[in-house]
Design a protein around this motif. Structure first.
Motif, PDB file in Angstrom:
ATOM      1  N   LEU A   1       0.853  -1.290   0.030  1.00  0.00           N
ATOM      2  CA  LEU A   1       0.073   0.111   0.096  1.00  0.00           C
ATOM      3  C   LEU A   1       0.813   1.372   0.105  1.00  0.00           C
ATOM      4  CD1 LEU A   1      -2.871  -0.901   2.317  1.00  0.00           C
ATOM      5  CD2 LEU A   1      -3.023  -0.678  -0.113  1.00  0.00           C
ATOM      6  N   VAL A   2       2.028   1.324   0.519  1.00  0.00           N
ATOM      7  CA  VAL A   2       2.936   2.378   0.675  1.00  0.00           C
ATOM      8  C   VAL A   2       3.285   2.780  -0.744  1.00  0.00           C
ATOM      9  CG1 VAL A   2       5.238   3.121   1.124  1.00  0.00           C
ATOM     10  CG2 VAL A   2       3.676   2.237   3.065  1.00  0.00           C
ATOM     11  N   LEU A   3       3.527   1.410  -1.383  1.00  0.00           N
ATOM     12  CA  LEU A   3       4.162   1.552  -2.963  1.00  0.00           C
ATOM     13  C   LEU A   3       2.915   2.301  -3.629  1.00  0.00           C
ATOM     14  CD1 LEU A   3       6.064  -1.248  -4.910  1.00  0.00           C
ATOM     15  CD2 LEU A   3       3.838  -0.070  -5.791  1.00  0.00           C
ATOM     16  N   VAL A   4       1.791   1.737  -3.562  1.00  0.00           N
ATOM     17  CA  VAL A   4       0.773   2.255  -4.171  1.00  0.00           C
ATOM     18  C   VAL A   4       0.460   3.870  -4.059  1.00  0.00           C
ATOM     19  CG1 VAL A   4      -1.834   2.307  -4.398  1.00  0.00           C
ATOM     20  CG2 VAL A   4      -0.473  -0.045  -4.190  1.00  0.00           C
ATOM     21  N   PHE A   5       0.486   4.345  -2.727  1.00  0.00           N
ATOM     22  CA  PHE A   5       0.385   5.673  -2.409  1.00  0.00           C
ATOM     23  C   PHE A   5       1.653   6.646  -3.151  1.00  0.00           C
ATOM     24  CE2 PHE A   5      -2.281   4.940   1.162  1.00  0.00           C
ATOM     25  CZ  PHE A   5      -2.830   6.080   1.579  1.00  0.00           C
ATOM     26  N   TYR A   6       2.665   6.154  -3.059  1.00  0.00           N
ATOM     27  CA  TYR A   6       3.935   6.696  -3.903  1.00  0.00           C
ATOM     28  C   TYR A   6       3.637   6.622  -5.426  1.00  0.00           C
ATOM     29  CZ  TYR A   6       6.634   7.624   0.156  1.00  0.00           C
ATOM     30  OH  TYR A   6       7.042   8.251   1.424  1.00  0.00           O
ATOM     31  N   PHE A   7       3.230   5.701  -6.073  1.00  0.00           N
ATOM     32  CA  PHE A   7       3.058   5.660  -7.488  1.00  0.00           C
ATOM     33  C   PHE A   7       1.858   6.574  -7.894  1.00  0.00           C
ATOM     34  CE2 PHE A   7       0.636   3.552 -10.944  1.00  0.00           C
ATOM     35  CZ  PHE A   7       1.666   3.622 -11.999  1.00  0.00           C
ATOM     36  N   ILE A   8       0.712   6.459  -6.802  1.00  0.00           N
ATOM     37  CA  ILE A   8      -0.331   7.370  -7.213  1.00  0.00           C
ATOM     38  C   ILE A   8       0.064   8.749  -7.378  1.00  0.00           C
ATOM     39  CG2 ILE A   8      -2.679   8.478  -6.364  1.00  0.00           C
ATOM     40  CD1 ILE A   8      -3.302   5.494  -5.605  1.00  0.00           C
ATOM     41  N   MET A   9       0.892   9.312  -6.302  1.00  0.00           N
ATOM     42  CA  MET A   9       1.421  10.494  -6.269  1.00  0.00           C
ATOM     43  C   MET A   9       2.353  10.860  -7.192  1.00  0.00           C
ATOM     44  SD  MET A   9       1.921  11.576  -2.277  1.00  0.00           S
ATOM     45  CE  MET A   9       2.978  10.253  -1.733  1.00  0.00           C
ATOM     46  N   ALA A  10       3.173   9.904  -7.915  1.00  0.00           N
ATOM     47  CA  ALA A  10       3.788  10.250  -9.184  1.00  0.00           C
ATOM     48  C   ALA A  10       3.102  10.376 -10.316  1.00  0.00           C
ATOM     49  CB  ALA A  10       5.050   8.980  -9.045  1.00  0.00           C
ATOM     50  N   LEU A  11       2.140   9.857 -10.468  1.00  0.00           N
ATOM     51  CA  LEU A  11       1.320   9.847 -11.762  1.00  0.00           C
ATOM     52  C   LEU A  11       1.298  11.194 -12.069  1.00  0.00           C
ATOM     53  CD1 LEU A  11      -1.497   7.069 -11.299  1.00  0.00           C
ATOM     54  CD2 LEU A  11       0.503   7.097 -12.682  1.00  0.00           C
ATOM     55  N   PRO A  12       0.734  12.184 -11.653  1.00  0.00           N
ATOM     56  CA  PRO A  12       0.571  13.607 -11.848  1.00  0.00           C
ATOM     57  C   PRO A  12       2.020  14.378 -12.351  1.00  0.00           C
ATOM     58  CG  PRO A  12       0.107  13.523  -9.713  1.00  0.00           C
ATOM     59  CD  PRO A  12       0.202  12.280 -10.221  1.00  0.00           C
ATOM     60  N   LEU A  13       3.090  13.837 -11.625  1.00  0.00           N
ATOM     61  CA  LEU A  13       4.440  14.262 -11.889  1.00  0.00           C
ATOM     62  C   LEU A  13       4.936  13.420 -12.980  1.00  0.00           C
ATOM     63  CD1 LEU A  13       6.154  14.100  -8.317  1.00  0.00           C
ATOM     64  CD2 LEU A  13       4.808  16.157  -9.583  1.00  0.00           C
ATOM     65  N   ILE A  14       4.503  12.288 -13.511  1.00  0.00           N
ATOM     66  CA  ILE A  14       4.987  11.630 -14.645  1.00  0.00           C
ATOM     67  C   ILE A  14       4.113  12.422 -16.003  1.00  0.00           C
ATOM     68  CG2 ILE A  14       4.797   9.785 -16.086  1.00  0.00           C
ATOM     69  CD1 ILE A  14       4.860   8.093 -13.462  1.00  0.00           C
ATOM     70  N   TRP A  15       3.124  12.728 -16.070  1.00  0.00           N
ATOM     71  CA  TRP A  15       2.280  13.581 -16.736  1.00  0.00           C
ATOM     72  C   TRP A  15       2.975  14.820 -17.198  1.00  0.00           C
ATOM     73  CZ3 TRP A  15      -0.344  18.242 -16.560  1.00  0.00           C
ATOM     74  CH2 TRP A  15      -1.278  18.379 -17.630  1.00  0.00           C
ATOM     75  N   LEU A  16       3.262  15.415 -16.058  1.00  0.00           N
ATOM     76  CA  LEU A  16       3.798  16.907 -16.106  1.00  0.00           C
ATOM     77  C   LEU A  16       5.143  16.802 -16.632  1.00  0.00           C
ATOM     78  CD1 LEU A  16       3.786  19.825 -15.490  1.00  0.00           C
ATOM     79  CD2 LEU A  16       4.792  19.234 -13.282  1.00  0.00           C
ATOM     80  N   THR A  17       5.893  15.792 -16.491  1.00  0.00           N
ATOM     81  CA  THR A  17       7.399  15.342 -17.140  1.00  0.00           C
ATOM     82  C   THR A  17       7.148  15.372 -18.638  1.00  0.00           C
ATOM     83  OG1 THR A  17       8.371  14.524 -15.136  1.00  0.00           O
ATOM     84  CG2 THR A  17       9.485  14.142 -17.218  1.00  0.00           C
ATOM     85  N   ARG A  18       6.045  14.597 -18.947  1.00  0.00           N
ATOM     86  CA  ARG A  18       5.773  14.311 -20.573  1.00  0.00           C
ATOM     87  C   ARG A  18       5.281  15.537 -21.339  1.00  0.00           C
ATOM     88  NH1 ARG A  18       2.425   8.658 -20.090  1.00  0.00           N
ATOM     89  NH2 ARG A  18       4.516   7.147 -19.568  1.00  0.00           N
ATOM     90  N   LYS A  19       4.743  16.341 -20.689  1.00  0.00           N
ATOM     91  CA  LYS A  19       4.334  17.727 -21.023  1.00  0.00           C
ATOM     92  C   LYS A  19       5.598  18.610 -21.297  1.00  0.00           C
ATOM     93  CE  LYS A  19      -0.191  17.519 -21.543  1.00  0.00           C
ATOM     94  NZ  LYS A  19      -0.820  17.770 -22.796  1.00  0.00           N
TER      95      LYS A  19
END
Length: 237
Positions: free
Chosen positions: A207-225
């Motif tokens: 669940l800790v891994l899931v938390f960090y992955f979910i928080m990383a998703l908008p940052l991944i999207w921003l990185t692609r932009k």
């Protein structure tokens, strides 16, 4: 009969896992605010340090240049965990310098470390702008400040964007280290749950891994932009 037993056992196991998740999830949520606060503080201060150090590395003043180089090499060449412990434990004991809060120590450690890495991106991007751009700006009778502000820096920023986006995600992952100095972030609560019930350790850390992955998703999207933006408007040699 055996199949019915397997199905029943599987259902019971699934119910236990769902029950464990429902117990663990709210506890981990308590640390979400601290993780986000540390991340935001680290991003703001880290990028500020990156630009300051990057420009200082290009300074014509040798003292400024050498002092900045020393900072960059020290923070790039040593462990972030060691830097965190130095700021939180060693400074007050050895030099009597108390930062006043674990939040400030955590943010400073992450920002200074990643600021050192990103300062090389700033420096390299500025130096990578085509020399013809500087020559053209000089021909237009621009001052050195005008050349940097109007011609070189806007193009350099676009080249910085992809790597800057990657370091956003790196800083998010680095926030987990603040639990080592007692900050009540997501990992801190995860460790408490794990120590109180070892059998739940796999579920807790999943669940800790899931938390960090979910928080990383908008940052991944921003990185692609940012990667898309970096491909526009940069002059090449």
């Amino acid at each position: 009969m055996r199949n019915k037993f397997k199905i029943k056992h599987g259902v019971q196991k699934g119910v236990i896992i769902i029950s464990a998740i429902s117990d663990i999830f709210p506890v981990l949520m308590q640390g979400l605010g601290i993780t986000i606060q540390v991340l935001i503080g680290s991003i703001i201060l880290g990028y500020l340090m990156a630009f300051i150090a990057g420009f200082c590395r290009l300074s014509k003043n040798p003292i400024v240049r050498y002092l900045t180089t020393f900072y960059v090499e020290v923070f790039r060449g040593t462990s972030l965990i060691v830097q965190l412990f130095w700021l939180f434990y060693a400074l007050p004991i050895l030099f009597g310098i108390d930062l006043g809060s674990d939040y400030l120590a955590g943010v400073l450690a992450i920002a200074l470390n990643y600021g050192a890495y990103m300062s090389e991106i700033v420096r390299g991007s500025i130096l990578s702008v085509a020399k013809g751009q500087t020559e053209a700006a000089t021909a237009l009778n621009m001052s050195s400040f005008q050349r940097m502000r109007l011609v070189i820096f806007p193009q350099a920023v676009r080249m910085m964007l992809p790597e800057f986006g990657n370091y956003l995600i790196q800083m998010l992952k680095a926030t987990s280290l603040v639990s080592l100095i007692g900050m009540t972030d997501i990992l801190y609560y995860g460790d408490i749950l794990r120590s109180s019930n070892l059998s739940q350790a796999p579920t807790v850390y999943f669940l800790v891994l899931v938390f960090y992955f979910i928080m990383a998703l908008p940052l991944i999207w921003l990185t692609r932009k940012m990667e898309g933006a970096s491909k526009k408007g940069v002059a090449s040699q």
